[in-house]
Enzyme design. Structure first.
Site, PDB file in Angstrom:
ATOM      1  N   GLY A  30      32.682  11.954 -89.625  1.00 26.47           N
ATOM      2  CA  GLY A  30      31.272  12.262 -89.421  1.00 26.47           C
ATOM      3  C   GLY A  30      30.481  12.134 -90.697  1.00 26.47           C
TER       4      GLY A  30
ATOM      5  CG  ASP B  32      22.542  25.375 -94.142  1.00 27.15           C
ATOM      6  OD1 ASP B  32      23.001  24.254 -94.416  1.00 27.15           O
ATOM      7  OD2 ASP B  32      21.521  25.552 -93.440  1.00 27.15           O
TER       8      ASP B  32
ATOM      9  CB  VAL C 229      32.983  14.890 -93.122  1.00 25.40           C
ATOM     10  CG1 VAL C 229      34.124  15.895 -93.108  1.00 25.40           C
ATOM     11  CG2 VAL C 229      31.684  15.562 -93.499  1.00 25.40           C
TER      12      VAL C 229
ATOM     13  N   GLY D 268      27.800  14.260 -92.622  1.00 25.41           N
ATOM     14  CA  GLY D 268      27.057  15.517 -92.705  1.00 25.41           C
ATOM     15  C   GLY D 268      25.724  15.258 -93.387  1.00 25.41           C
ATOM     16  N   GLY D 269      24.948  16.266 -93.517  1.00 22.87           N
ATOM     17  CA  GLY D 269      23.674  16.142 -94.214  1.00 22.87           C
ATOM     18  C   GLY D 269      23.875  15.827 -95.677  1.00 22.87           C
ATOM     19  CG  MET D 270      25.347  18.569 -97.785  1.00 22.93           C
ATOM     20  SD  MET D 270      26.357  19.919 -98.317  1.00 22.93           S
ATOM     21  CE  MET D 270      26.657  20.757 -96.814  1.00 22.93           C
TER      22      MET D 270
ATOM     23  CE  LYS E 197      30.115  18.802 -95.449  1.00 25.31           C
ATOM     24  NZ  LYS E 197      29.873  19.865 -94.542  1.00 25.31           N
TER      25      LYS E 197
END
Lengths: 931, 185
Positions: free
Chosen positions: A85, A202, A92, A87-89, A109
């Site tokens: 996936g 978060d 991953v 992620g926003g950062m 990550k």
């Protein structure tokens, strides 16, 4: 070549407008001058159709970069398997250990958003260690962290297979209890982390996975903070970096950039719970923008959960306790929220156990009070404001007064008003901000339209409305409402009806705030006699009317009338209320004002000293109450007037601070108060502090009443006096000129100040070298001076000019004259100290060393007794005295003085020529002592 | 808006890259990251596309009071220009590396590096051709800049340039025709 291109471009424009079929014909018909381009045109246009539908240049080609990873790559002890996936950062990946030590799959990550790092900073390492210690079955473990060869930080997390909690609940159509049970798991896990001092920051559904066995797994615990820490070192983005990408689950304090605590996690979980229980969002937006969302989070109250669901069954399940729990978690302030996750978890399990829940539903009164409180700060100085400036340069002491008449009584809204509020549905559809004013407007319209209220009731309500609007500074609207109400009521109610009288008192108040003195006067003329003869009118009405009358009189300069009204007000109020009741105290402060205006300083002081402690008590020691602030300001000026300048400055400083906080740094109150404070500080020779106050005052005065106003000019004048005292004649000159220009335009009432400014300005000129011009100005002023009120000061200035012109005998004579002209009073010694300093310096230059020594010593002693702050004049006097000591062969005495003076200049203004001069003398003294 | 800021924007618009950097240092970082993300062979970056990033950055800057709403169009256009310069720089560097520049890799295998530098070449060729096109048809070149380098939609481009979408489409077609011609040479 470019001409061709330009032509080609234009032709293409035209051609592309044509239908494909027509293009060839058009090319044919082109004029001769374009024949050279025909082949190109044909070639290009032939492709037009295919290019329009192609994706040529539609996307950027892919370019591999070092930061890219691919299956099989080794990152630290792990090997990448496949990507799971984005992620926003960053990406991953599923990874496994490649050293064969442990067969464990992890989620690796990459923190690409954090930018390249060289090594994990010490701080990051510590954070990582703390996070690694979080061992809880419901929290995804952080196993490891590091930096890849390409400089990309990575985290190795426990790999969880599961669904996001919202999807999980939706797919399985879980009932309320089941959803609550899941949330309880989350809360307990979060509480555990909090006990280890880790806040998630978060929490959102995508961070909460539910595995096949129904167990909750929290992801990314504390990662947000790690990221932030990482960024803090590297880029400037920290200022904005801490903000979540989507603020939907962010708590109000996060939006505001305030510290994040465990309560912030509670809030986020509250939003999640809201969504899980109602399948809707707590904030519905009309405008779909981030700004609107943030506004909503900060201000809008979410609809009650049970009211937001469609199914009646679900609504029933939610009504009551669950409503209360959810709303409590969503409170805007941490005080009102569940402070800890434990408390939240506790209430949820109480509910599940069927035990009583601790959260309380909002009562209607609570909602109303809260609403009003939120708007409190809008209640500002609806003002009838007069001048209150003390110019403390010793040149003249002018005093008018500040009467700030604002009342913050919004919370005294009575039951009638409450019902109006409740009916009016403050939260509306948009869930956005509601202006108190609009609400009141709604209420007004509703009252007017209502057929069932009696005329008396109607009048009362409208009056109350107008009064509240006044407090919200909507004075024009208030005036309209109440005058219409009075006009209507007059037709049906008797003239002396108490509601009508009260309405008229409020009407007078609005006239006063709007600034309509003529209407105010007319109203009061009718009203006062009626009130005096109506014993069953509301008890505070006559005092209030008398207060308005006194204020009006003061504004018109009718000081004796003002005193009369104020005394009557005190009299009436004392008979009806206890002696420490706020109404009585207000009248007494009015009386103090009138005393000040009439220069009855001692009486002002006696009364003010008496009522100041009572005022503090009456408002329960609340230093932020506007009445208290106003009283302290007045008290401060009274103290200064009787010579207790230092205490006065303290009070005034407190008032400025209060005004700053309550009304805002650019409010009218700050404009006046800060100016007064500057004046007092100048007298105390606290020049730096005074400068700050001037700056503050000018900033506020520029906003209102404006740069053309007299108070602005007066403050500029004051600032110039300060610069003069600081030995900066250039800067002083500019400000003097600016102030004088406004004084000239203002005309009446400002003549005295203008003369003072001219005198000081002349001194500035003299300091810059033009002693002849300065002399001329002073001679004119002295000749025109009607009484010897300010003669002493002007004579002193004249003497100083002679000193600067090196005409020392004349200077000495003038200073002696000035000293003899000082009028006795509480501030006489301040003037004396200054005059003696100059007198001593002139004598020293004239050769009369003994007399110089006497004068200078006296000057310094006085300054010390008066506790004046060291300033240039004092330093000059010290140098003078030191030189006298040197002449009398007392070098050690001289040394001490010079050390002091030298130190002063170094701190105050090292560039000043006097500083160098002083340093020189210091050297001399040192050398002499060493001999 | 202070005059320095205004001047900087004008210079940035005219292509002064130091003005670009100075002006929006924070935004530049964001754009840089975005550019790299777009260039990677990862799934399409939907989290942040250029216009969303621009919107975010814009809001930050305009809330700080330094920019007025009128400046938004300038800002968007600047952002596209910045993206272009970042991407072109990047392509140049990659190309240089392939030819044997610094290789500080330790753990990553070489398999991820593709053999032909097709992507980098395309970028640089387009950039050069666009420079030429810009000399005669500035608006069309800007349309390409905003679409190709910044990935903005037609409607965003139309708004930023103050023209209709139809005009944008026409420019886009025309520019592509001319660029295709140039690239084939």
């Amino acid at each position: 070549m470019s001409e061709d291109s330009a032509r080609l471009s234009e032709l293409l424009d035209t051609a592309l407008e044509l239908a494909a079929a027509d293009r060839e014909r058009w090319i044919e018909s082109l004029p001769q001058e374009h024949s050279d381009l025909k082949p190109r045109l044909r070639a290009l246009l032939a492709r037009a159709a295919s290019i329009e539908t192609s994706d040529f240049l539609g996307t950027l080609p892919k370019v591999e970069s070092d930061a890219d990873a691919a299956a099989g790559d080794e990152i630290g002890p792990y090997r990448l398997i496949r990507e799971i996936g984005t992620g926003g950062m960053g990406a991953v990946w599923l990874a496994e250990r490649h050293d064969g030590a442990l067969k464990r799959n992890v989620a690796l990550k990459f923190l690409l958003a954090a930018g390249p790092h060289q090594t994990l900073s010490q701080r990051l390492q510590r954070e990582r260690d703390i996070l690694a210690e979080l061992t809880h079955p419901n929290i995804a473990r952080l196993y490891d962290a590091g930096i890849s060869a390409a400089g990309v930080p990575w985290l190795a997390l426990e790999y969880i297979e599961g669904e996001h909690i919202d999807r999980y609940c939706r797919e399985r159509q879980l009932d309320v209890r089941a959803r609550l049970a899941l949330v309880l798991q989350v809360a307990n896990a979060a509480a555990y982390a909090h006990s280890k001092l880790v806040v998630h920051r978060d929490l959102k559904p995508t961070n909460i996975l539910v595995s096949a066995d129904g167990q909750i797994h929290l992801l990314d615990f504390g990662i947000a903070k790690l990221l932030e820490e990482g960024r803090a070192v590297e880029t400037k983005l920290t200022q904005v970096g801490g903000r979540a990408l989507t603020p939907e689950y962010a708590s109000p304090e996060q939006i505001l950039g305030q510290p994040v605590t465990t309560a912030s996690d509670v809030y986020s979980l509250g939003v999640i719970l809201y969504e899980l229980l109602t399948e809707t969002r707590p904030y519905r937006l009309k405008r779909d923008s981030r700004g609107a969302l943030e506004d909503a989070i900060l201000e809008a109250e979410p609809p009650i959960p049970s009211a937001s669901v469609e199914s009646a069954q679900r609504a029933r399940a939610l009504r009551g306790d669950l409503d209360a729990i959810v709303l409590k978690a969503l409170k805007k302030t941490t005080d009102e929220r569940y402070r800890t996750m434990d408390a939240f978890a506790d209430d949820v399990s109480r509910y599940l156990d069927g035990r009583p829940v601790l959260a309380q539903p909002d009562s209607t009164w609570y909602r109303l009070r809260k609403f009003v409180r939120r708007n409190r700060l809008a209640v500002g100085a609806a003002a009838a404001i007069f001048l209150a400036v003390v110019i403390g340069a010793g040149v003249s002491i002018w005093q008018a007064r500040v009467a700030i008449a604002e009342r913050a009584r919004a919370e005294e809204t009575n039951q009638l008003m409450a019902s109006v509020f409740i009916d009016a549905d403050p939260y509306g559809e948009a869930g956005g901000k509601v202006a108190a004013v609009d609400l009141l407007d709604q209420a007004a319209r509703r009252i007017v339209a209502s057929k069932t209220t009696s005329p008396e009731q109607r009048l009362e309500l409208l009056t109350l409305l107008a009064f509240t609007l006044n407090n919200f500074q909507e004075v024009e609207r208030a005036e309209k409402i109440v005058s219409a109400a009075v006009a209507e009521a007059e037709k049906v109610l008797p003239e002396r009806h108490r509601s009508l009288l009260h309405a008229r008192v409020v009407l007078a108040l609005t006239h006063r705030y709007v600034g309509e003195p003529s209407r105010l006067e007319a109203e009061l003329e009718k009203l006062l006699p009626m009130l005096r003869e109506s014993p069953d009118a509301k008890p505070e009405d006559l005092p209030s009317a008398l207060e308005s009358a006194a204020t009006m009189a003061l504004g018109q300069g009718r000081n004796e009338d003002a005193e009369r009204f104020a005394r009557e007000g005190v009299d009436v109020a004392s008979r009806r209320f206890a002696s420490d009741h706020p109404v009585v105290l207000t009248q007494q402060w009015m009386l103090v004002q009138s005393f000040m205006q009439q220069r009855k300083s001692d009486e002002a002081y006696a009364l003010a000293s008496d009522i100041m402690p009572k005022t503090l008590a009456a408002y329960a020691g609340n230093l932020r109450d506007p009445h208290v602030i106003e009283a302290r300001e007045l008290h401060g000026r009274v103290l200064a007037r009787v010579g207790r300048i230092s205490e006065g400055a303290d009070e005034l400083a407190a008032a400025v601070q209060g005004a700053r906080e309550l009304f805002g740094p650019t409010s009218v109150a700050v404009c006046y108060f800060a100016s007064n404070l500057a004046g007092q500080r100048l007298q105390l020779r606290q020049l730096q502090a005074a400068r700050e106050n001037i700056k503050e005052s000018l900033a506020a005065c520029a906003v209102a009443p404006g740069r053309e106003s007299t108070v602005y000019a007066i403050t500029q004048h004051l600032g110039a006096s300060i610069e003069l005292a600081a030995r900066k004649p250039q800067a002083a000159l500019q400000d003097f000129d600016a102030a004088i220009a406004v004084y000239v335009r203002a005309g009446k009432g400002m003549e005295g100040r203008m003369r003072d400014a001219q005198a000081e300005r002349a001194l500035a000129l003299a300091m810059m070298g033009d002693t002849a011009g300065a002399r001329r100005v002073l001679d004119e002023l002295l000749a025109a001076q009607p009484d010897d009120k300010e003669r002493a000061e002007y004579t002193h200035i004249r003497g100083t000019i002679e000193h600067l012109a090196k005409r020392y005998p004349e200077a000495v004579a003038l200073q002696e004259q000035a000293l003899s002209q000082i009028k006795e009073g509480p501030t006489a010694d301040h003037a004396r100290a200054r005059f003696l300093a100059l007198s001593g310096l002139s004598r020293l230059e004239a050769g009369d060393v003994d007399a110089a020594e006497t004068d200078l010593q006296r000057a310094l002693d006085l300054a010390s007794t008066l506790r004046l702050q060291p300033d240039p004049l004092r330093a000059e006097a010290q140098v003078g005295l030191a030189r006298a000591h040197l002449k009398h062969s007392r070098p050690s005495h001289a040394l001490q003085l010079l050390k002091d003076a030298d130190q002063f200049w170094r701190n105050f203004d090292p560039e000043n020529p006097a500083a160098r001069e002083t340093g020189k003398w210091h050297e001399v003294a040192r050398n002499t002592v060493d001999l | 808006m202070d005059t320095d800021l205004r001047q900087l924007i004008e210079r940035a618009q005219a292509g002064d890259s130091s003005a670009l950097d100075q002006l929006f240092a924070e935004t530049y970082e964001d754009l840089r990251r975005l550019a790299r993300a777009r260039l990677r062979a990862a799934p399409p970056v939907t989290v942040l596309d250029t216009i969303a990033l621009v919107n975010e950055s814009w809001m930050r800057l305009s809330q700080s009071g330094r920019l007025r709403p009128q400046d938004r169009a300038h800002f968007i256009r600047y952002a596209a220009r910045a993206m272009r310069s970042v991407i072109v720089d990047y392509a140049r560097r990659r190309l240089a590396e392939r030819r044997g520049g610094d290789r500080a890799r330790i753990e990553l295998t070489t398999s991820i590096v593709s053999d032909t530098p097709a992507g980098e070449n395309e970028i640089l060729s387009v950039h050069d051709a666009l420079e030429q096109l810009g000399a005669t048809d500035a608006r069309a070149a800007e349309v390409v800049q905003m679409r190709y380098f910044a990935g903005m939609s037609e409607s965003d481009i139309a708004t930023a340039l103050g023209v209709t979408e139809r005009t944008v489409r026409r420019d886009w077609t025309k520019a592509r025709l001319l660029l295709a011609e140039a690239l084939e040479k």
